[in-house]
Design an enzyme around this catalytic site. Structure first.
Site, PDB file in Angstrom:
ATOM      1  N   GLN A  96      -6.413   3.986  -6.860  1.00 42.28           N
ATOM      2  CA  GLN A  96      -5.047   3.843  -6.354  1.00 42.28           C
ATOM      3  C   GLN A  96      -4.799   2.477  -5.752  1.00 42.28           C
ATOM      4  OE1 GLN A  96      -5.213   5.749  -2.011  1.00 42.28           O
ATOM      5  NE2 GLN A  96      -5.725   7.253  -3.559  1.00 42.28           N
ATOM      6  N   HIS A  98      -1.628   0.515  -2.925  1.00 42.32           N
ATOM      7  CA  HIS A  98      -0.502   0.773  -2.027  1.00 42.32           C
ATOM      8  C   HIS A  98       0.439  -0.423  -2.023  1.00 42.32           C
ATOM      9  CE1 HIS A  98      -2.813   4.200  -0.808  1.00 42.32           C
ATOM     10  NE2 HIS A  98      -3.823   3.434  -0.498  1.00 42.32           N
ATOM     11  N   GLU A 133      -4.916  -0.137   4.638  1.00 47.89           N
ATOM     12  CA  GLU A 133      -5.909   0.779   5.192  1.00 47.89           C
ATOM     13  C   GLU A 133      -7.256   0.094   5.371  1.00 47.89           C
ATOM     14  OE1 GLU A 133      -5.355   3.916   2.273  1.00 47.89           O
ATOM     15  OE2 GLU A 133      -7.179   3.330   1.236  1.00 47.89           O
ATOM     16  N   HIS A 262      -8.318   0.493  -5.443  1.00 44.83           N
ATOM     17  CA  HIS A 262      -9.536   0.980  -4.796  1.00 44.83           C
ATOM     18  C   HIS A 262      -9.762   2.454  -5.083  1.00 44.83           C
ATOM     19  CE1 HIS A 262      -6.178   1.544  -1.993  1.00 44.83           C
ATOM     20  NE2 HIS A 262      -6.809   2.615  -1.568  1.00 44.83           N
ATOM     21  N   ARG A 281      -0.968   5.661  -8.154  1.00 49.53           N
ATOM     22  CA  ARG A 281      -2.258   6.010  -8.761  1.00 49.53           C
ATOM     23  C   ARG A 281      -2.493   5.183 -10.009  1.00 49.53           C
ATOM     24  NH1 ARG A 281      -0.023  10.428  -6.920  1.00 49.53           N
ATOM     25  NH2 ARG A 281      -1.008  11.337  -5.091  1.00 49.53           N
TER      26      ARG A 281
HETATM   27 ZN   LIG Z   1      -5.820   4.140  -0.473  1.00 54.36          ZN
END
Ligand SMILES: [Zn+2]
Length: 408
Positions: A96, A98, A133, A262, A281
């Site tokens: 995925q 972001h 993240e 990642h 995704r």
């Molecule tokens: Zn992630």
């Protein structure tokens, strides 16, 4: 400060031992336990268990100035900007990426205007926020993260010697940069299913032969075999060829900036992220893959994954890669010592080994044994942390805005 009770998410890729051990529950757990959530996420806000039991979301709504601090309220629109998790992966998560803040805001507005229901399977942007993240390893932790230097990927592809991939290898060799990666990734992710169904088994044959020879890319070959077995016919197995294979040792921190592809493969870690659900995704999933939107969001610039070095001396190391969050790792080796947490504003502390004692500048105390957590509102001011009766490891989360005296 108050004791905070998180909730366990039972995704299929989770561990039956790690979180059960942490929480003092029977081991193995009856279901895989993937994540312990600590925060005010709308799907599952954590619970304050003190005298005035209520959800953390309710506590924020009832007193946004005290909980978030007067100078932070406006920046975060009266919401907690981060979500803290303890993550335990037994199997790989989906591949995925972001969006950036701009992409998320535009994508959210577009889908709202188009009337896509927020819970729809093909909704990419359920909220308008980016989702950087960070993962700090608790055990040895395995991941795929970011695009590998193309020259090295060309060597990997030549070493695997896959029938049907020769042409693709030479295309990347002729253009070993972000544009070459974009072209190859786009080719693979848009292949007709029958082409994927021929290429992936041929790739796995190459991986078997390479792993048997103990060649240079044995770890990569084994990972591709594992992914190919779990996701037969998934073009994400081809995409995984292009990514850095990362192994973190306990205490190492991996950061995922916007657009970085990642997949977490195996291991336990403390994860801290912006409080958003915006995920694009790339594969290794039965769920919806929106290829055009994914190609807009992915950052094809190659390079080593982003490992954070952290700041601070003594037992507390601080990682502050984003305005949405910062993490303090508090590792005590058994010596009796007290340290400043060194992060301000709305905080969540969780103990993963031993016991720690928290003390606020307003004289409040809280002891946190392994597997327990505390909520520390901004109005509690600076906090110190100390081990109780031996070695201890705890993590504290805050936003990434740093010291704002008005909130103390
Ligand atoms: Zn992630």
């Amino acid at each position: 400060m108050e004791v905070l009770r998180g909730s366990v998410r039972t995704y299929a890729w989770g561990s039956r031992t790690h979180l059960a051990e942490l929480l003092g529950d029977p081991v193995p757990s009856p279901h895989p336990q993937a994540e312990l959530w600590l925060g005010a996420h709308r799907d599952e806000p954590s619970q304050l268990t003190g005298e005035h039991a209520r959800s953390l979301a309710d506590a924020l709504r009832d007193d946004p100035t005290g909980t978030l601090g007067p100078s932070r309220r406006a920046r975060w629109s009266d919401r907690l900007p981060y979500l803290l998790k303890v993550l335990a992966a037994e199997e790989p998560l989906s591949l995925q990426a972001h969006p950036s803040a701009e992409q998320a805001a535009a994508g959210y507005a577009r889908e709202e205007a188009a009337g896509v229901p927020r819970t729809a399977a093909d909704r990419n942007y359920p909220d308008p926020l980016p989702k950087p993240e960070l993962l700090c390893a608790l055990t040895e932790f395995h991941a795929l993260a970011g695009f590998r230097e193309p020259a090295e990927t060309v060597r990997l592809l030549r070493a695997l010697d896959v029938r049907g991939l020769e042409h693709h290898t030479e295309l990347l060799a002729a253009q070993p940069d972000a544009d070459g990666l974009r072209a190859l990734f786009t080719t693979w992710i848009t292949l007709p299913q029958r082409a994927v169904d021929e290429l992936v088994p041929a790739l796995l044959d190459g991986c078997v032969a390479h792993a048997r020879e103990h060649g240079e890319f044995t770890t990569e070959a084994r990972t591709l075999l594992d992914l190919g077995e779990r996701y037969p016919g998934d073009a994400g197995v081809l995409a995984a060829l292009l990514l850095n294979r990362v192994v973190l040792t306990p205490g190492q921190c991996l950061y995922q900036p916007a657009g970085s592809p990642h997949s977490y493969l195996a291991g336990a870690g403390v994860e801290l992220m912006a409080n958003s659900d915006n995920v694009l995704r790339c594969g290794l999933t039965p769920k919806h893959v929106d290829v055009p939107e994914l190609l807009r969001v992915l950052d094809f610039a190659p390079g080593a994954p982003t490992l954070l070095s952290g700041e601070g001396t003594g037992p507390v190391t601080r990682f502050a890669p984003s305005e949405f969050f910062s993490l303090a790792r508090c590792a005590f080796d058994g010596a009796e010592e007290e340290a400043d947490l060194g992060i301000e504003g709305p905080r969540i502390v969780v103990t993963v080994e031993g016991t720690v004692h928290l003390r606020s500048s307003r004289g409040q105390d809280q002891e946190l044994p392994r597997g327990t957590a505390a909520w520390v509102p901004a109005c509690d001011g600076p906090v110190t942390v100390a081990p109780v009766g031996g070695p201890a490891l705890a993590f504290a989360a805050a936003d990434g805005l740093g010291d704002r005296p008005a909130d103390g």
